[in-house]
Design an enzyme around this catalytic site. Structure first.
Site, PDB file in Angstrom:
ATOM      1  N   CYS A   1       0.824  -1.210  -0.021  1.00  0.00           N
ATOM      2  CA  CYS A   1       0.037  -0.128   0.081  1.00  0.00           C
ATOM      3  C   CYS A   1       0.835   1.306  -0.019  1.00  0.00           C
ATOM      4  O   CYS A   1       1.368   1.618  -1.153  1.00  0.00           O
ATOM      5  CB  CYS A   1      -1.041  -0.163   1.231  1.00  0.00           C
ATOM      6  SG  CYS A   1      -2.378   1.122   0.879  1.00  0.00           S
TER       7      CYS A   1
ATOM      8  N   HIS B   1      -3.202  -5.511   1.743  1.00  0.00           N
ATOM      9  CA  HIS B   1      -2.531  -5.725   2.975  1.00  0.00           C
ATOM     10  C   HIS B   1      -2.411  -7.300   3.576  1.00  0.00           C
ATOM     11  O   HIS B   1      -3.252  -7.710   4.467  1.00  0.00           O
ATOM     12  CB  HIS B   1      -3.265  -4.805   4.090  1.00  0.00           C
ATOM     13  CG  HIS B   1      -3.373  -3.342   3.840  1.00  0.00           C
ATOM     14  ND1 HIS B   1      -1.939  -2.755   4.179  1.00  0.00           N
ATOM     15  CD2 HIS B   1      -4.104  -2.526   3.442  1.00  0.00           C
ATOM     16  CE1 HIS B   1      -2.319  -1.348   4.001  1.00  0.00           C
ATOM     17  NE2 HIS B   1      -3.222  -1.360   3.435  1.00  0.00           N
TER      18      HIS B   1
ATOM     19  N   GLU C   1      -0.524  -8.285   5.311  1.00  0.00           N
ATOM     20  CA  GLU C   1      -0.200  -8.588   6.843  1.00  0.00           C
ATOM     21  C   GLU C   1      -1.417  -8.283   7.793  1.00  0.00           C
ATOM     22  O   GLU C   1      -1.406  -8.496   9.122  1.00  0.00           O
ATOM     23  CB  GLU C   1       0.847  -7.137   7.269  1.00  0.00           C
ATOM     24  CG  GLU C   1       0.135  -5.938   7.233  1.00  0.00           C
ATOM     25  CD  GLU C   1      -0.106  -5.236   6.085  1.00  0.00           C
ATOM     26  OE1 GLU C   1       0.212  -5.790   5.050  1.00  0.00           O
ATOM     27  OE2 GLU C   1      -0.395  -3.924   5.869  1.00  0.00           O
TER      28      GLU C   1
END
Lengths: 197, 302
Positions: A84, A175, A177
């Protein structure tokens, strides 16, 4: 491995947890170094550039003298995962003079191309090299506009790239994560494992 | 190229997407702004987001009267001015103000005790919105009640508009102490703790197991200098809201930049000394001690 997480701003602890999980899954251990100042990244084997605000991050990495170290890390062909805002900061051009990009990924990026937070979403995403779709979380996400010849597009959303590889860098507009699935981290840091799943 | 992705499974406004947005703000400074000019200064200073409101808390205090959501014209101008997220404040329990802010396209709604509450008993049911919410809290049970209503982010209440960090420190330390307390309890003791404190029991267990709130926790209310911001990071906050402290300062641009840099460098005193040097006078402020209980904003919406 020694994993540097760029920690000037953004979802740093999520990235730290994600690289630890991915390493553990492959019988390795990741020692995480939070990078808020210069002098730490040269010691690291891999780098993770979190999501956050690209205007803020691009300003702070210059102030702290980290920008040049990121260039050296990439020049040494050491792996990077940029998500991002990380993707925006490492790109060639974000078409916005509020963000000074590093020009390490040969691609132009459209900041917040998906719109505002109301347009943020989660959805399964087909990714080249992964047998099953990856559950991707897009938050005020950028899209990749144009990529150079050496850039490999691994996933697209409505025909526009959202996951690209340029040399040692994996750039990602969503994302990985924020979910428990380590497969994008595998593509970045454990390619030999990723090829088999 | 892999097959096209399944658009039908696309989901917006989920808990993951709302809480995820708040996570991207971590380590950053969110600045209160009233006009588009202030929003520009805030973005240039390195703010991760701006909070649109009708008047900064210090001015609301001075002026008195009913404080409401900002004028839609201002909100739209601010959204057009900056590329970073724009948040907006609604009154506690004022569902319609929140709906209007969502319709204007704000990225997060602050259901805020700084404005005059519209409902003395109930907060907005935030789960029904696509936009994520942030709410203030003075302690853990209050924070967990807000999360249970759908808040995707918590901030300490502090005492807004004072420039006195005292109450933000108190609220953050209380929250941390209570998290340590429940983490040390076994299952039935946690159940009892939840009952006695009026805290949602599932969230008590989740917080105790994780050793932290399930959502991002920022500091707010009285932060006025780089050192204040660093202090709140030291006490384990994920980031900082600065209200009157930026535009009440002698030099808002310098103060904004310095607070942003202080949040990144909170654990390095040598850096903090350089950052704070020459930053100009902070807002004048008013000590919380001098404010009678009935005029304190933090008791609204518990």
């Amino acid at each position: 491995m020694k994993a540097g997480v760029l920690a000037v701003q953004g979802d740093v602890s999520e990235h730290a947890a994600a690289i630890r999980r991915a390493a553990t899954a492959h019988g390795e251990s990741a020692e995480v170094v939070e990078i808020r100042e210069s002098g730490l990244l040269p010691e690291c084997d891999v780098l993770l550039c979190p999501g956050g605000e690209s205007t803020t991050i691009s300003r702070l990495i210059r102030r702290e003298g980290i920008a040049e170290e990121i260039r050296e890390h990439v020049a040494a062909d050491k792996p990077v995962l940029a998500t991002c805002a990380g993707l925006i900061v490492l790109s060639a051009d974000a078409k916005d003079d509020r963000v000074e990009t590093l020009g390490l990924i040969d691609a132009t990026v459209d900041r917040n191309a998906f719109g505002r937070q109301a347009d943020s979403f989660e959805a399964p995403l087909a990714v080249d090299g992964l047998a099953d779709p990856f559950h991707a979380v897009f938050i005020r996400a950028p899209l990749i506009d144009a990529v150079g010849d050496g850039v490999e597009v691994l996933a697209s959303w409505e025909d526009r790239p959202v996951l690209v590889r340029d040399g040692p860098i994996l750039g990602c507009s969503f994302h990985p994560e924020l979910t428990d699935d380590p497969r994008i981290h595998d593509l970045a840091f454990f390619p030999e494992v990723a090829a088999t799943v | 190229m892999a097959d096209a992705t399944d658009l039908e499974e696309l989901k917006r406004g989920t808990e993951l997407v709302k809480r995820g947005f708040a996570r991207m703000q971590k380590g950053g400074v969110i600045m209160d702004v009233v006009t588009r000019e202030q929003a520009r200064i805030a973005e240039d200073a390195g703010a991760v987001a701006v909070m649109a409101l009708e008047a900064v808390p210090a001015d609301i205090r001075k002026r008195g009267g009913v404080a409401r959501m900002p004028d839609p014209t201002n909100v739209t101008e601010i959204i057009d001015e900056v590329s970073i997220p724009v948040m907006g404040k609604s009154r506690i329990g004022h569902r319609k103000e929140a709906e209007i802010l969502e319709s204007l396209g704000v990225d997060m709604i602050d259901e805020s005790e700084v404005l005059t509450p519209a409902d003395d008993e109930y907060h907005i049911d935030k789960r029904e919105f696509t936009a994520p919410f942030v709410c203030g809290a003075r302690n853990l049970p209050e924070a967990l009640r807000r999360i249970n209503e759908g808040a995707a982010m918590i901030r300490t209440k502090g005492e807004a508009g004072t420039g006195d960090v005292n109450q933000a420190v108190k609220h953050q330390r209380t929250m941390q102490r209570q998290i340590r307390e429940i983490a040390g309890l076994e299952h039935t003791e946690r159940e009892k703790w939840a009952r006695e404190h009026g805290a949602p029991r599932e969230l008590v267990h989740e917080t105790a197991d994780a050793g932290r709130l399930p959502v991002v926790n920022f500091a707010a209310g009285g932060i006025a200098t780089p050192a204040d911001a660093a202090l709140m990071m030291y006490y384990g906050c994920d980031g900082i809201f600065v209200g009157s402290g930026i535009f009440g300062a002698e030099n808002p641009s310098e103060m904004g930049t310095a607070i942003v840099e202080a949040v990144t460098n909170w654990d390095d005193a040598d850096e903090l000394a350089e950052i704070a040097r020459g930053v100009g006078k902070g807002m004048q402020g008013q000590s919380t001690d001098s404010i009678p209980d009935e005029e304190r904003l933090q008791g609204r919406g518990v």
